[in-house]
Design an enzyme around this catalytic site. Structure first.
Site, PDB file in Angstrom:
ATOM      1  CE  LYS A  80      -4.550   0.712   0.466  1.00 49.51           C
ATOM      2  NZ  LYS A  80      -5.676  -0.049  -0.041  1.00 49.51           N
ATOM      3  N   GLY A 182     -23.614   2.724  -1.855  1.00 46.98           N
ATOM      4  CA  GLY A 182     -22.661   3.339  -2.786  1.00 46.98           C
ATOM      5  C   GLY A 182     -22.397   2.427  -3.965  1.00 46.98           C
ATOM      6  CG  ASN A 183     -19.125   3.314  -6.568  1.00 46.78           C
ATOM      7  OD1 ASN A 183     -19.858   3.772  -7.440  1.00 46.78           O
ATOM      8  ND2 ASN A 183     -18.123   4.000  -6.054  1.00 46.78           N
ATOM      9  CE1 TYR A 186     -30.083   1.973  -5.336  1.00 48.77           C
ATOM     10  CE2 TYR A 186     -29.617   0.789  -7.371  1.00 48.77           C
ATOM     11  CZ  TYR A 186     -30.497   1.466  -6.550  1.00 48.77           C
ATOM     12  OH  TYR A 186     -31.819   1.640  -6.938  1.00 48.77           O
TER      13      TYR A 186
HETATM   14  P1  NAD Z   1     -18.862   4.273  -1.717  1.00 47.65           P
HETATM   15  O1  NAD Z   1     -18.178   5.446  -1.139  1.00 47.65           O
HETATM   16  O2  NAD Z   1     -19.282   4.296  -3.147  1.00 47.65           O
HETATM   17  O3  NAD Z   1     -20.158   3.896  -0.854  1.00 47.65           O
HETATM   18  C1  NAD Z   1     -20.246   4.031   0.526  1.00 47.65           C
HETATM   19  C2  NAD Z   1     -21.663   4.446   0.818  1.00 47.65           C
HETATM   20  O4  NAD Z   1     -21.859   4.453   2.234  1.00 47.65           O
HETATM   21  C3  NAD Z   1     -21.982   5.857   0.335  1.00 47.65           C
HETATM   22  O5  NAD Z   1     -23.185   5.851  -0.398  1.00 47.65           O
HETATM   23  C4  NAD Z   1     -22.113   6.650   1.628  1.00 47.65           C
HETATM   24  O6  NAD Z   1     -23.018   7.726   1.519  1.00 47.65           O
HETATM   25  C5  NAD Z   1     -22.588   5.603   2.577  1.00 47.65           C
HETATM   26  N1  NAD Z   1     -22.354   5.897   3.981  1.00 47.65           N
HETATM   27  C6  NAD Z   1     -21.258   6.470   4.564  1.00 47.65           C
HETATM   28  N2  NAD Z   1     -21.431   6.547   5.894  1.00 47.65           N
HETATM   29  C7  NAD Z   1     -22.634   5.998   6.157  1.00 47.65           C
HETATM   30  C8  NAD Z   1     -23.358   5.792   7.338  1.00 47.65           C
HETATM   31  N3  NAD Z   1     -22.894   6.147   8.527  1.00 47.65           N
HETATM   32  N4  NAD Z   1     -24.565   5.194   7.249  1.00 47.65           N
HETATM   33  C9  NAD Z   1     -25.070   4.827   6.047  1.00 47.65           C
HETATM   34  N5  NAD Z   1     -24.420   5.002   4.895  1.00 47.65           N
HETATM   35  C10 NAD Z   1     -23.216   5.586   4.941  1.00 47.65           C
HETATM   36  O7  NAD Z   1     -17.892   3.048  -1.431  1.00 47.65           O
HETATM   37  P2  NAD Z   1     -17.942   1.624  -2.117  1.00 47.65           P
HETATM   38  O8  NAD Z   1     -16.952   1.592  -3.217  1.00 47.65           O
HETATM   39  O9  NAD Z   1     -19.341   1.233  -2.365  1.00 47.65           O
HETATM   40  O10 NAD Z   1     -17.338   0.729  -0.942  1.00 47.65           O
HETATM   41  C11 NAD Z   1     -18.133   0.382   0.183  1.00 47.65           C
HETATM   42  C12 NAD Z   1     -17.238  -0.289   1.221  1.00 47.65           C
HETATM   43  O11 NAD Z   1     -16.642  -1.451   0.644  1.00 47.65           O
HETATM   44  C13 NAD Z   1     -16.071   0.564   1.716  1.00 47.65           C
HETATM   45  O12 NAD Z   1     -15.831   0.263   3.059  1.00 47.65           O
HETATM   46  C14 NAD Z   1     -14.898   0.099   0.854  1.00 47.65           C
HETATM   47  O13 NAD Z   1     -13.670   0.289   1.525  1.00 47.65           O
HETATM   48  C15 NAD Z   1     -15.217  -1.377   0.727  1.00 47.65           C
HETATM   49  N6  NAD Z   1     -14.652  -1.984  -0.480  1.00 47.65           N
HETATM   50  C16 NAD Z   1     -14.960  -1.509  -1.715  1.00 47.65           C
HETATM   51  C17 NAD Z   1     -14.422  -2.117  -2.836  1.00 47.65           C
HETATM   52  C18 NAD Z   1     -14.760  -1.639  -4.231  1.00 47.65           C
HETATM   53  O14 NAD Z   1     -14.471  -2.363  -5.205  1.00 47.65           O
HETATM   54  N7  NAD Z   1     -15.368  -0.463  -4.394  1.00 47.65           N
HETATM   55  C19 NAD Z   1     -13.563  -3.219  -2.708  1.00 47.65           C
HETATM   56  C20 NAD Z   1     -13.276  -3.703  -1.414  1.00 47.65           C
HETATM   57  C21 NAD Z   1     -13.826  -3.073  -0.313  1.00 47.65           C
END
Ligand code: NAD
Length: 376
Positions: A80, A182-183, A186
């Site tokens: 990282k 989020g990504n 949803y």
């Molecule tokens: P994102 O930022 O697109 O989505 C996170 C969502 O959580 C947002 O819509 C945000 O508004 C919401 N949120 C934040 N605080 C909140 C709360 N207190 N209560 C309710 N909702 C809240 O992120 P993402 O890419 O969807 O990732 C989600 C999680 O998965 C993160 O923890 C990320 O580290 C982990 N993750 C993501 C990936 C990836 O491929 N995107 C891979 C591994 C792990």
């Protein structure tokens, strides 16, 4: 401060510090373990108040990547990078080029990707100075964004957990509470809706909640209510540490399966879940779809490796997450050990294999790519 004696040191292979007076770049790259391959992990930019915080963060995160890639059976190690600075005010082309030079200087031991505070454009800038950036957006059908693969991996994991614990072959009528739309969250909701599950959702962005209500017949709940719902599954897809002192006593769900990283605030919370009989699907096993996607996207830089190879390898490997989880559940039950501990053991067995002779990391990457990746 001694780095070797640091609480989070955990036998890191390399920790490199970089300083570029001209651009103002101060960055650290941690390479935890390269037994299985080059270390891949995102580059975070954050206004750390203390150097100590940056060191702790990079060590903790790079170790996590070793475990995630090992458990996903990828030929990747864990690493990282962190840039110390405010991404809103301190980022410049010169700084990103300097970061690219820093990464290039490690000769392929570390490959970078997007993370908090760095964007697609930033990684592209670094990619002008180094080929060691991950993802090949043009060839993947979703523009390099690994989130859809992460979401699919979470869906498979949730299905596996339900089959194991509830002996249910399908998800029809299953009640699932999703925190964070989020990504990843949803898309997970979409998969679940399609499979006939009943969704309870919350997000701090009201528009996302409204959309889920409208499109997926979800039931909106507010804030902390999400923890105490009488549901079958709780899916944390927002921030880390969703399972903490405040929430653990409220949980009624028998299964926890979500995308968020570092869901357990402490090891003790994992032990408590095990004692309560709540089946916890370890976060880095469940959310490995993203790193799997990025790994196969990068393979497309190899001349013989086609987009078809990518699609089929990606699908197979993400499906394998379910098999790994089943192995973890069975070992956890047989040995009466919490699932998160079994996951660590399985990962360690894979990257610490005694018969494994660490190979030199080849500097064989082709010319700088037009590539990027989201946080994995
Ligand atoms: P994102 O930022 O697109 O989505 C996170 C969502 O959580 C947002 O819509 C945000 O508004 C919401 N949120 C934040 N605080 C909140 C709360 N207190 N209560 C309710 N909702 C809240 O992120 P993402 O890419 O969807 O990732 C989600 C999680 O998965 C993160 O923890 C990320 O580290 C982990 N993750 C993501 C990936 C990836 O491929 N995107 C891979 C591994 C792990």
């Amino acid at each position: 401060m001694s780095v070797y004696a640091h609480k989070e040191f955990d036998d890191h292979q390399q920790i490199a510090f970089f300083n570029d007076r001209q651009s103002g770049l101060r960055a650290i790259i941690a390479v935890h373990n390269t037994n299985l391959g080059p270390a891949l992990g995102g580059c975070r930019m954050w206004p750390y108040s203390y150097e100590e915080d940056a060191i702790k963060d990079v060590l903790r995160l790079s170790r996590g990547m070793t475990y995630k890639s090992a458990i996903a059976n990828l030929k990747l190690g864990g690493g990282k990078a962190v840039i110390i600075g405010d991404p809103r005010t301190e980022k410049s082309d010169a700084l990103l080029y300097a970061m690219g030079d820093f990464i290039e200087g490690l000769g392929g031991r570390y490959i970078t990707a997007e993370d908090s505070g760095t964007s697609v454009t930033d990684i592209l800038k670094m990619g002008e100075r180094t080929s060691y950036v991950s993802g090949v957006d043009k060839a993947s059908d979703h523009g390099g964004d690994p989130s859809p693969s992460t979401a699919y991996g979470v869906f498979i994991s949730l299905r596996e957990a339900v089959a194991y614990k509830m002996q249910r072959p399908d998800l029809k009528g299953l009640k699932v509470a999703i925190q964070g739309l989020g990504n990843v969250g949803y898309r997970l909701a979409e998969y679940l809706h399609e499979a006939g599950a009943l969704l309870y959702v919350t997000d701090i962005v009201q528009a996302s909640v409204d959309r889920a209500v409208r499109e997926l017949d979800a039931i909106a709940v507010t804030g902390d209510e999400i923890f105490s719902l009488d549901v079958d599954v709780f899916a944390p897809c927002a921030l880390g540490a969703a399972i903490n002192d405040k929430t653990i006593g409220q949980l009624k769900a028998g299964i926890i399966a979500g995308a968020a990283n570092n869901q357990l605030a402490t090891v003790d919370h994992g032990l408590q879940l095990h004692k309560k009989g709540i089946l916890y699907t370890p976060d880095y096993v469940v959310n490995a779809g993203g790193i799997i996607d990025v790994y196969y996207q990068r393979k497309m830089l190899e001349p013989e490796y086609s987009a078809q190879n990518y699609a089929s390898d990606l699908a197979t490997k993400v499906e394998e997450i379910g098999d790994t989880l089943k192995e973890i559940f069975e070992r956890s039950a047989a040995e009466n050990i919490p699932t998160f501990m079994v996951a660590d053991r399985v990962a360690e067995e894979r990257f610490n294999k005694t018969d494994l002779v660490r190979q030199p990391i080849k500097s064989d990457a082709p010319a700088a790519t037009q590539s990027y990746s989201k946080s994995v």
